[in-house]
Scaffold this motif. Structure first.
Motif, PDB file in Angstrom:
ATOM      1  N   MET A   1      -6.265 -16.761  -1.955  1.00  0.00           N
ATOM      2  CA  MET A   1      -5.209 -16.156  -2.748  1.00  0.00           C
ATOM      3  C   MET A   1      -5.903 -15.339  -3.800  1.00  0.00           C
ATOM      4  SD  MET A   1      -2.568 -18.107  -5.155  1.00  0.00           S
ATOM      5  CE  MET A   1      -4.208 -18.499  -6.402  1.00  0.00           C
ATOM      6  N   VAL A   2      -7.156 -15.453  -4.132  1.00  0.00           N
ATOM      7  CA  VAL A   2      -7.474 -14.578  -5.046  1.00  0.00           C
ATOM      8  C   VAL A   2      -7.915 -13.040  -4.501  1.00  0.00           C
ATOM      9  CG1 VAL A   2      -9.876 -14.153  -6.674  1.00  0.00           C
ATOM     10  CG2 VAL A   2      -8.640 -16.498  -6.366  1.00  0.00           C
ATOM     11  N   ILE A   3      -8.479 -13.070  -3.302  1.00  0.00           N
ATOM     12  CA  ILE A   3      -8.758 -12.054  -2.470  1.00  0.00           C
ATOM     13  C   ILE A   3      -7.598 -11.003  -2.434  1.00  0.00           C
ATOM     14  CG2 ILE A   3      -9.559 -10.807  -0.517  1.00  0.00           C
ATOM     15  CD1 ILE A   3     -11.628 -13.101  -0.365  1.00  0.00           C
ATOM     16  N   ILE A   4      -6.335 -11.600  -1.972  1.00  0.00           N
ATOM     17  CA  ILE A   4      -5.029 -11.146  -1.600  1.00  0.00           C
ATOM     18  C   ILE A   4      -4.674 -10.467  -2.887  1.00  0.00           C
ATOM     19  CG2 ILE A   4      -2.710 -11.392  -0.939  1.00  0.00           C
ATOM     20  CD1 ILE A   4      -3.536 -13.382   1.181  1.00  0.00           C
ATOM     21  N   VAL A   5      -4.595 -11.258  -3.948  1.00  0.00           N
ATOM     22  CA  VAL A   5      -3.938 -10.918  -5.257  1.00  0.00           C
ATOM     23  C   VAL A   5      -4.705  -9.601  -5.831  1.00  0.00           C
ATOM     24  CG1 VAL A   5      -3.552 -11.366  -7.655  1.00  0.00           C
ATOM     25  CG2 VAL A   5      -2.761 -13.029  -5.914  1.00  0.00           C
ATOM     26  N   SER A   6      -6.180  -9.601  -5.753  1.00  0.00           N
ATOM     27  CA  SER A   6      -7.135  -8.660  -6.229  1.00  0.00           C
ATOM     28  C   SER A   6      -7.073  -7.506  -5.588  1.00  0.00           C
ATOM     29  CB  SER A   6      -8.363  -9.301  -6.137  1.00  0.00           C
ATOM     30  OG  SER A   6      -8.626 -10.450  -6.757  1.00  0.00           O
ATOM     31  N   TYR A   7      -6.590  -7.324  -4.556  1.00  0.00           N
ATOM     32  CA  TYR A   7      -6.375  -5.897  -3.798  1.00  0.00           C
ATOM     33  C   TYR A   7      -4.851  -5.559  -3.914  1.00  0.00           C
ATOM     34  CZ  TYR A   7     -10.902  -5.780  -1.999  1.00  0.00           C
ATOM     35  OH  TYR A   7     -12.332  -5.432  -1.831  1.00  0.00           O
ATOM     36  N   TRP A   8      -4.004  -6.496  -3.907  1.00  0.00           N
ATOM     37  CA  TRP A   8      -2.427  -6.226  -3.964  1.00  0.00           C
ATOM     38  C   TRP A   8      -2.027  -5.766  -5.486  1.00  0.00           C
ATOM     39  CZ3 TRP A   8       1.233  -9.398  -6.489  1.00  0.00           C
ATOM     40  CH2 TRP A   8       2.438  -8.772  -6.173  1.00  0.00           C
ATOM     41  N   LEU A   9      -2.371  -6.639  -6.479  1.00  0.00           N
ATOM     42  CA  LEU A   9      -1.874  -6.178  -7.808  1.00  0.00           C
ATOM     43  C   LEU A   9      -2.248  -5.172  -8.340  1.00  0.00           C
ATOM     44  CD1 LEU A   9      -0.117  -7.980  -9.850  1.00  0.00           C
ATOM     45  CD2 LEU A   9      -2.377  -8.695 -10.803  1.00  0.00           C
ATOM     46  N   PRO A  10      -3.420  -4.401  -8.261  1.00  0.00           N
ATOM     47  CA  PRO A  10      -3.321  -3.070  -8.584  1.00  0.00           C
ATOM     48  C   PRO A  10      -2.680  -1.984  -7.944  1.00  0.00           C
ATOM     49  CG  PRO A  10      -5.650  -3.924  -8.266  1.00  0.00           C
ATOM     50  CD  PRO A  10      -4.653  -4.940  -7.639  1.00  0.00           C
ATOM     51  N   ARG A  11      -1.995  -2.111  -6.763  1.00  0.00           N
ATOM     52  CA  ARG A  11      -1.043  -1.314  -6.348  1.00  0.00           C
ATOM     53  C   ARG A  11       0.233  -1.299  -6.997  1.00  0.00           C
ATOM     54  NH1 ARG A  11      -3.727   2.201  -2.857  1.00  0.00           N
ATOM     55  NH2 ARG A  11      -2.155   2.458  -1.635  1.00  0.00           N
ATOM     56  N   MET A  12       0.522  -2.219  -7.600  1.00  0.00           N
ATOM     57  CA  MET A  12       1.767  -2.238  -8.417  1.00  0.00           C
ATOM     58  C   MET A  12       1.787  -1.204  -9.506  1.00  0.00           C
ATOM     59  SD  MET A  12       3.331  -4.774  -6.796  1.00  0.00           S
ATOM     60  CE  MET A  12       4.936  -5.038  -8.080  1.00  0.00           C
ATOM     61  N   VAL A  13       0.674  -1.036  -9.960  1.00  0.00           N
ATOM     62  CA  VAL A  13       0.246  -0.125 -11.266  1.00  0.00           C
ATOM     63  C   VAL A  13       0.047   1.342 -10.692  1.00  0.00           C
ATOM     64  CG1 VAL A  13      -0.833   0.376 -13.228  1.00  0.00           C
ATOM     65  CG2 VAL A  13      -0.547  -1.960 -12.406  1.00  0.00           C
ATOM     66  N   SER A  14      -0.940   1.530  -9.451  1.00  0.00           N
ATOM     67  CA  SER A  14      -1.223   2.727  -9.021  1.00  0.00           C
ATOM     68  C   SER A  14      -1.443   2.798  -7.700  1.00  0.00           C
ATOM     69  CB  SER A  14      -2.420   3.313 -10.007  1.00  0.00           C
ATOM     70  OG  SER A  14      -3.109   4.226  -9.349  1.00  0.00           O
ATOM     71  N   LYS A  15      -1.253   4.116  -6.932  1.00  0.00           N
ATOM     72  CA  LYS A  15      -1.576   4.120  -5.576  1.00  0.00           C
ATOM     73  C   LYS A  15      -2.909   4.450  -5.435  1.00  0.00           C
ATOM     74  CE  LYS A  15       3.265   5.558  -4.468  1.00  0.00           C
ATOM     75  NZ  LYS A  15       3.936   6.370  -3.880  1.00  0.00           N
ATOM     76  N   ARG A  16      -3.778   4.582  -6.450  1.00  0.00           N
ATOM     77  CA  ARG A  16      -5.274   5.003  -6.055  1.00  0.00           C
ATOM     78  C   ARG A  16      -5.950   3.901  -5.402  1.00  0.00           C
ATOM     79  NH1 ARG A  16      -7.757   8.332  -9.788  1.00  0.00           N
ATOM     80  NH2 ARG A  16      -6.472   9.252 -11.474  1.00  0.00           N
ATOM     81  N   GLU A  17      -7.154   4.069  -4.927  1.00  0.00           N
ATOM     82  CA  GLU A  17      -7.922   2.979  -4.240  1.00  0.00           C
ATOM     83  C   GLU A  17      -8.055   2.013  -5.260  1.00  0.00           C
ATOM     84  OE1 GLU A  17      -9.257   2.927  -1.162  1.00  0.00           O
ATOM     85  OE2 GLU A  17      -7.864   4.532  -1.024  1.00  0.00           O
ATOM     86  N   PRO A  18      -8.182   0.498  -4.725  1.00  0.00           N
ATOM     87  CA  PRO A  18      -7.993  -0.491  -5.623  1.00  0.00           C
ATOM     88  C   PRO A  18      -9.437  -0.715  -6.565  1.00  0.00           C
ATOM     89  CG  PRO A  18      -8.077  -1.291  -3.422  1.00  0.00           C
ATOM     90  CD  PRO A  18      -7.854   0.232  -3.411  1.00  0.00           C
ATOM     91  N   VAL A  19      -9.452   0.286  -7.518  1.00  0.00           N
ATOM     92  CA  VAL A  19     -10.860   0.119  -8.038  1.00  0.00           C
ATOM     93  C   VAL A  19     -10.947  -1.059  -9.100  1.00  0.00           C
ATOM     94  CG1 VAL A  19     -11.266   2.670  -8.169  1.00  0.00           C
ATOM     95  CG2 VAL A  19      -9.923   1.541 -10.244  1.00  0.00           C
ATOM     96  N   ALA A  20      -9.837  -1.399  -9.358  1.00  0.00           N
ATOM     97  CA  ALA A  20      -9.977  -2.879 -10.036  1.00  0.00           C
ATOM     98  C   ALA A  20     -10.256  -3.859  -9.506  1.00  0.00           C
ATOM     99  CB  ALA A  20      -8.494  -2.881 -11.065  1.00  0.00           C
TER     100      ALA A  20
END
Length: 408
Positions: free
Chosen positions: A1-20
């Motif tokens: 769950m941590v891994i999925i959320v960590s890559y998915w949630l930043p896409r809600m803010v920006s379409k950049r590569e998930p640098v966060a």
């Protein structure tokens, strides 16, 4: 769950590569393992061998991938920034961090030298956002080329200084009994052997993949696992004859990329190894976050000061000095100097050194390394994309980040 959320949630803010994502993986691991009745993972202070081997595997795959990314060799001038970073910036960083360790954190000389060695290299795993793209991606700009080639080679070149710290811890500061052995074996022999084995391994694997049998080449199957097995075979072979395996796999990736260089297999192999690298990195960062309370238990202000000085002063200054006289512009020198990301490689080196049982002040060293990796992940991760866009010609800064990645 941590891994999925960590890559998915930043896409809600920006379409950049998930640098966060790396930062979120760390904090997600911290939050998840604070849940009641969840058994803690082994921490690197009490179980360094586990962390050593898992991080070692991630670095091996990342170093091979770094070598595979280089499409064109180019002229000597193209390599000058990387060689300056390796020959000037890295030794200066080791010296500066060692002095900080002695003067600020009151570490022993051996521990301070070790701290300098493990924090000097640019990490090949977490620095991928500021490196060149996959094979056949296109033109490789100087900033990304310099950071990629530096990250590909400096992990292996930092190893002699790790051994220097182990020698000092075991034999004392006086080099009469160990100086010649260190220079002859750990500096010269192991570096040369690592390079030779990597070149030979790349040539041999290329011959197997592309030439035998010629009418049914193994590369046509697209099976990256075979090539990856060759990478581990090359690494193990180098280590068996006491060469630096990290240098061997980086040179192997670079050598293999030169064979049938237009073949699509190179891109497929890179993507396969990158997927493994990302998977291992995600697991390590979640685990790292889960053990942060243990690693930071002995954290004091001097540790934070060393971390901030390394990231904000030492690396930028030594990097800038090393790049004077190169063809890079002032902006390019600044970005290359600043973006020496610290990460999985530092975890491996400290786990390796502490598993040898000779290093004192292990808790303090883990505190410093942990806060450095955490701060580097946050600061470099959030600003890397903006820095690449800042390098773009005037009037093009607002183009999409994917274009920036491709061009710079």
């Amino acid at each position: 769950m941590v891994i999925i959320v960590s890559y998915w949630l930043p896409r809600m803010v920006s379409k950049r590569e998930p640098v966060a994502a790396p930062m979120m993986l760390i904090f997600g691991g911290l939050a998840a393992f604070l849940l009641p009745e969840l058994p803690p993972l082994p921490d690197p202070v009490s179980s360094p061998a586990i962390w050593e081997h898992v991080s070692e595997m991630a670095v091996i795959v990342a170093l091979f991938g770094a070598g595979m990314r280089i499409d064109e060799i180019g002229s000597w001038g193209r390599w000058r920034p990387a060689t300056r970073l390796l020959a000037v910036a890295m030794p200066l960083t080791i010296i500066a961090v060692a002095l900080l360790g002695v003067g600020v954190a009151s570490l022993s000389f051996a521990s301070a030298v070790l701290l300098g060695a493990i924090l000097a290299p640019t990490d090949p795993v977490l620095a991928s956002d500021v490196q060149v793209g996959p094979p056949h991606k296109g033109e490789e700009r100087p900033v990304r080329f310099a950071l990629t080639t530096e990250a590909g080679l400096n992990d292996g070149l930092a190893f002699p200084f790790v051994y220097l710290a182990l020698f000092v811890a075991h034999e004392g500061i006086t080099p009469v009994t160990w100086g010649l052995e260190w220079i002859g074996k750990d500096v010269i022999y192991k570096i040369v052997i690592g390079g030779v084995v990597g070149w030979a391994g790349g040539r041999a694997l290329g011959f197997v993949l592309f030439n035998i049998p010629r009418n049914a080449a193994l590369a046509e199957t697209g099976s990256g696992v075979i090539a990856l097995a060759g990478v581990f075979l090359c690494y193990g072979s180098s280590e068996l004859i006491e060469g630096y395996g990290f240098i061997a796999v980086a040179v192997m990736g670079f050598t293999l990329r030169r064979i049938e260089k237009e073949n699509d297999f190179h891109r497929r192999l890179h993507d396969f190894s990158e997927a493994i690298e990302h998977g291992l990195t995600a697991l390590i960062l979640v685990a790292f976050g889960s053990v942060l309370p243990v690693l930071l238990a002995d954290l004091i202000w001097t540790h934070v000061a060393i971390a901030l000085l390394l990231i904000l002063v030492v690396r930028p200054v030594t990097g800038w000095i090393s790049l004077l006289g190169t063809s890079l512009s002032a902006r390019e020198r600044l970005v290359v100097a600043i973006y020496g990301v610290r990460g999985i490689g530092s975890i491996y080196y400290l786990a390796y050194a502490t598993s040898q049982g000779e290093i004192e002040e292990q808790a303090e060293l883990w505190s410093i390394v942990a806060i450095v990796v955490l701060l580097s992940t946050i600061l470099h991760g959030f600003t890397g994309g903006r820095a690449m866009e800042w390098l773009r010609p005037p009037g093009r800064q607002n183009e999409k980040a994917a274009g920036a990645t491709e061009q710079f």
